[in-house]
Design a protein around this motif. Structure first.
Motif, PDB file in Angstrom:
ATOM      1  N   VAL A 114     -26.623 -11.861 -34.026  1.00  9.30           N
ATOM      2  CA  VAL A 114     -26.800 -12.368 -32.665  1.00  9.30           C
ATOM      3  C   VAL A 114     -25.448 -12.504 -31.967  1.00  9.30           C
ATOM      4  N   ILE A 115     -24.461 -12.992 -32.677  1.00  9.03           N
ATOM      5  CA  ILE A 115     -23.121 -13.143 -32.104  1.00  9.03           C
ATOM      6  C   ILE A 115     -22.548 -11.768 -31.760  1.00  9.03           C
ATOM      7  N   LYS A 116     -22.727 -10.782 -32.648  1.00  6.32           N
ATOM      8  CA  LYS A 116     -22.225  -9.433 -32.362  1.00  6.32           C
ATOM      9  C   LYS A 116     -22.903  -8.851 -31.126  1.00  6.32           C
ATOM     10  N   ILE A 117     -24.211  -9.007 -31.015  1.00  7.17           N
ATOM     11  CA  ILE A 117     -24.934  -8.489 -29.849  1.00  7.17           C
ATOM     12  C   ILE A 117     -24.461  -9.197 -28.589  1.00  7.17           C
ATOM     13  N   THR A 118     -24.261 -10.495 -28.666  1.00  7.02           N
ATOM     14  CA  THR A 118     -23.770 -11.260 -27.523  1.00  7.02           C
ATOM     15  C   THR A 118     -22.421 -10.725 -27.057  1.00  7.02           C
ATOM     16  N   ILE A 119     -21.522 -10.506 -27.986  1.00 10.27           N
ATOM     17  CA  ILE A 119     -20.181 -10.014 -27.647  1.00 10.27           C
ATOM     18  C   ILE A 119     -20.262  -8.621 -27.032  1.00 10.27           C
ATOM     19  N   VAL A 120     -21.062  -7.737 -27.623  1.00  9.10           N
ATOM     20  CA  VAL A 120     -21.195  -6.375 -27.088  1.00  9.10           C
ATOM     21  C   VAL A 120     -21.757  -6.410 -25.672  1.00  9.10           C
ATOM     22  N   LEU A 121     -22.772  -7.238 -25.438  1.00  3.52           N
ATOM     23  CA  LEU A 121     -23.346  -7.325 -24.088  1.00  3.52           C
ATOM     24  C   LEU A 121     -22.330  -7.870 -23.086  1.00  3.52           C
ATOM     25  N   PHE A 122     -21.557  -8.870 -23.478  1.00  3.33           N
ATOM     26  CA  PHE A 122     -20.522  -9.390 -22.584  1.00  3.33           C
ATOM     27  C   PHE A 122     -19.472  -8.307 -22.286  1.00  3.33           C
ATOM     28  N   LEU A 123     -19.093  -7.539 -23.295  1.00  2.26           N
ATOM     29  CA  LEU A 123     -18.108  -6.476 -23.086  1.00  2.26           C
ATOM     30  C   LEU A 123     -18.646  -5.389 -22.149  1.00  2.26           C
ATOM     31  N   LEU A 124     -19.897  -5.000 -22.358  1.00  2.00           N
ATOM     32  CA  LEU A 124     -20.501  -3.991 -21.481  1.00  2.00           C
ATOM     33  C   LEU A 124     -20.604  -4.495 -20.041  1.00  2.00           C
ATOM     34  N   ALA A 125     -21.038  -5.740 -19.901  1.00  2.00           N
ATOM     35  CA  ALA A 125     -21.136  -6.316 -18.557  1.00  2.00           C
ATOM     36  C   ALA A 125     -19.754  -6.377 -17.908  1.00  2.00           C
ATOM     37  N   GLY A 126     -18.760  -6.768 -18.685  1.00  2.00           N
ATOM     38  CA  GLY A 126     -17.406  -6.859 -18.154  1.00  2.00           C
ATOM     39  C   GLY A 126     -16.858  -5.514 -17.727  1.00  2.00           C
ATOM     40  N   LEU A 127     -17.093  -4.502 -18.531  1.00  2.00           N
ATOM     41  CA  LEU A 127     -16.635  -3.161 -18.159  1.00  2.00           C
ATOM     42  C   LEU A 127     -17.345  -2.679 -16.899  1.00  2.00           C
ATOM     43  N   GLY A 128     -18.638  -3.007 -16.782  1.00  2.00           N
ATOM     44  CA  GLY A 128     -19.370  -2.634 -15.569  1.00  2.00           C
ATOM     45  C   GLY A 128     -18.822  -3.328 -14.342  1.00  2.00           C
ATOM     46  N   GLU A 129     -18.576  -4.619 -14.461  1.00  2.00           N
ATOM     47  CA  GLU A 129     -18.089  -5.365 -13.297  1.00  2.00           C
ATOM     48  C   GLU A 129     -16.648  -4.993 -12.945  1.00  2.00           C
ATOM     49  N   LEU A 185     -25.276  -2.038 -12.706  1.00  2.00           N
ATOM     50  CA  LEU A 185     -25.533  -2.055 -14.151  1.00  2.00           C
ATOM     51  C   LEU A 185     -25.005  -3.325 -14.804  1.00  2.00           C
ATOM     52  N   TYR A 186     -23.870  -3.809 -14.321  1.00  2.79           N
ATOM     53  CA  TYR A 186     -23.349  -5.085 -14.824  1.00  2.79           C
ATOM     54  C   TYR A 186     -24.391  -6.182 -14.658  1.00  2.79           C
ATOM     55  N   GLY A 187     -25.020  -6.245 -13.495  1.00  5.49           N
ATOM     56  CA  GLY A 187     -26.036  -7.273 -13.252  1.00  5.49           C
ATOM     57  C   GLY A 187     -27.231  -7.141 -14.175  1.00  5.49           C
ATOM     58  N   VAL A 188     -27.590  -5.922 -14.524  1.00  8.00           N
ATOM     59  CA  VAL A 188     -28.723  -5.697 -15.419  1.00  8.00           C
ATOM     60  C   VAL A 188     -28.344  -6.033 -16.858  1.00  8.00           C
ATOM     61  N   VAL A 189     -27.195  -5.566 -17.312  1.00 10.16           N
ATOM     62  CA  VAL A 189     -26.775  -5.790 -18.703  1.00 10.16           C
ATOM     63  C   VAL A 189     -26.701  -7.282 -19.014  1.00 10.16           C
ATOM     64  N   ALA A 190     -26.215  -8.064 -18.077  1.00  6.22           N
ATOM     65  CA  ALA A 190     -26.077  -9.506 -18.318  1.00  6.22           C
ATOM     66  C   ALA A 190     -27.424 -10.174 -18.596  1.00  6.22           C
ATOM     67  N   THR A 191     -28.511  -9.622 -18.075  1.00  3.58           N
ATOM     68  CA  THR A 191     -29.836 -10.226 -18.293  1.00  3.58           C
ATOM     69  C   THR A 191     -30.350 -10.014 -19.708  1.00  3.58           C
ATOM     70  N   PHE A 192     -29.726  -9.148 -20.477  1.00  6.21           N
ATOM     71  CA  PHE A 192     -30.163  -8.903 -21.852  1.00  6.21           C
ATOM     72  C   PHE A 192     -29.693  -9.987 -22.823  1.00  6.21           C
ATOM     73  N   GLN A 193     -28.862 -10.907 -22.365  1.00  8.91           N
ATOM     74  CA  GLN A 193     -28.422 -11.997 -23.240  1.00  8.91           C
ATOM     75  C   GLN A 193     -29.627 -12.829 -23.655  1.00  8.91           C
ATOM     76  N   SER A 194     -29.579 -13.350 -24.863  1.00  5.57           N
ATOM     77  CA  SER A 194     -30.722 -14.094 -25.404  1.00  5.57           C
ATOM     78  C   SER A 194     -30.704 -15.578 -25.055  1.00  5.57           C
ATOM     79  N   PHE A 195     -29.694 -16.043 -24.361  1.00  6.80           N
ATOM     80  CA  PHE A 195     -29.607 -17.453 -24.022  1.00  6.80           C
ATOM     81  C   PHE A 195     -30.572 -17.770 -22.878  1.00  6.80           C
ATOM     82  N   PRO A 196     -31.227 -18.926 -22.935  1.00  5.39           N
ATOM     83  CA  PRO A 196     -32.260 -19.222 -21.933  1.00  5.39           C
ATOM     84  C   PRO A 196     -31.716 -19.675 -20.576  1.00  5.39           C
ATOM     85  N   SER A 197     -30.473 -20.045 -20.499  1.00  4.71           N
ATOM     86  CA  SER A 197     -29.940 -20.624 -19.272  1.00  4.71           C
ATOM     87  C   SER A 197     -29.071 -19.622 -18.517  1.00  4.71           C
TER      88      SER A 197
END
Length: 120
Positions: free
Chosen positions: A12-27, A56-68
């Motif tokens: 879960v931590i690895k997926i979180t980090i990858v999603l943050f990196l992808l979102a960051g590269l998009g933004e 795409l940055y806006g879409v990728v960020a929604t894949f995070q598993s955190f509820p807030s």
């Protein structure tokens, strides 16, 4: 059983980090392409690709598993700061100084606390 839970948590931590990196590269990449188009006279398609990357940055960020939403975007803000420092260093060739690194580390610690602190 504890090993399985640790493995799942690590995943879960690895997926979180990858999603943050992808979102960051998009933004950052999208913003940079628009910067090049509007400020440095690059062709129109730089702006188009920049807009697509920002969407795409806006879409990728929604894949995070955190509820807030607020927590995810606040934590992403810290990741964005670190990625921006690295982008400036790697792409703009502006080496970060000691205070850039200290600030980036503080942000990374803050992000970790926000995302993974134990909560009830």
């Amino acid at each position: 059983m504890n090993c399985i839970l640790l493995f799942i948590e690590y995943g879960v931590i690895k997926i979180t980090i990858v999603l943050f990196l992808l979102a960051g590269l998009g933004e950052i990449g999208g913003g940079y392409l628009i910067w090049l188009w509007l400020r440095e006279g690059r062709p129109f398609y730089f702006g188009v690709f920049g807009g697509i990357a920002l969407a795409l940055y806006g879409v990728v960020a929604t894949f995070q598993s955190f509820p807030s939403f607020g927590r995810v975007y606040a934590a992403y803000g810290g990741v964005f700061i670190i990625l921006s420092v690295l982008w400036g260093w790697g792409v703009d060739k502006k080496a970060p100084d000691l205070y850039d690194w200290i600030g980036a580390i503080i942000c990374l610690v803050g992000v970790s606390v926000m995302l993974w602190a134990p909560r009830n």
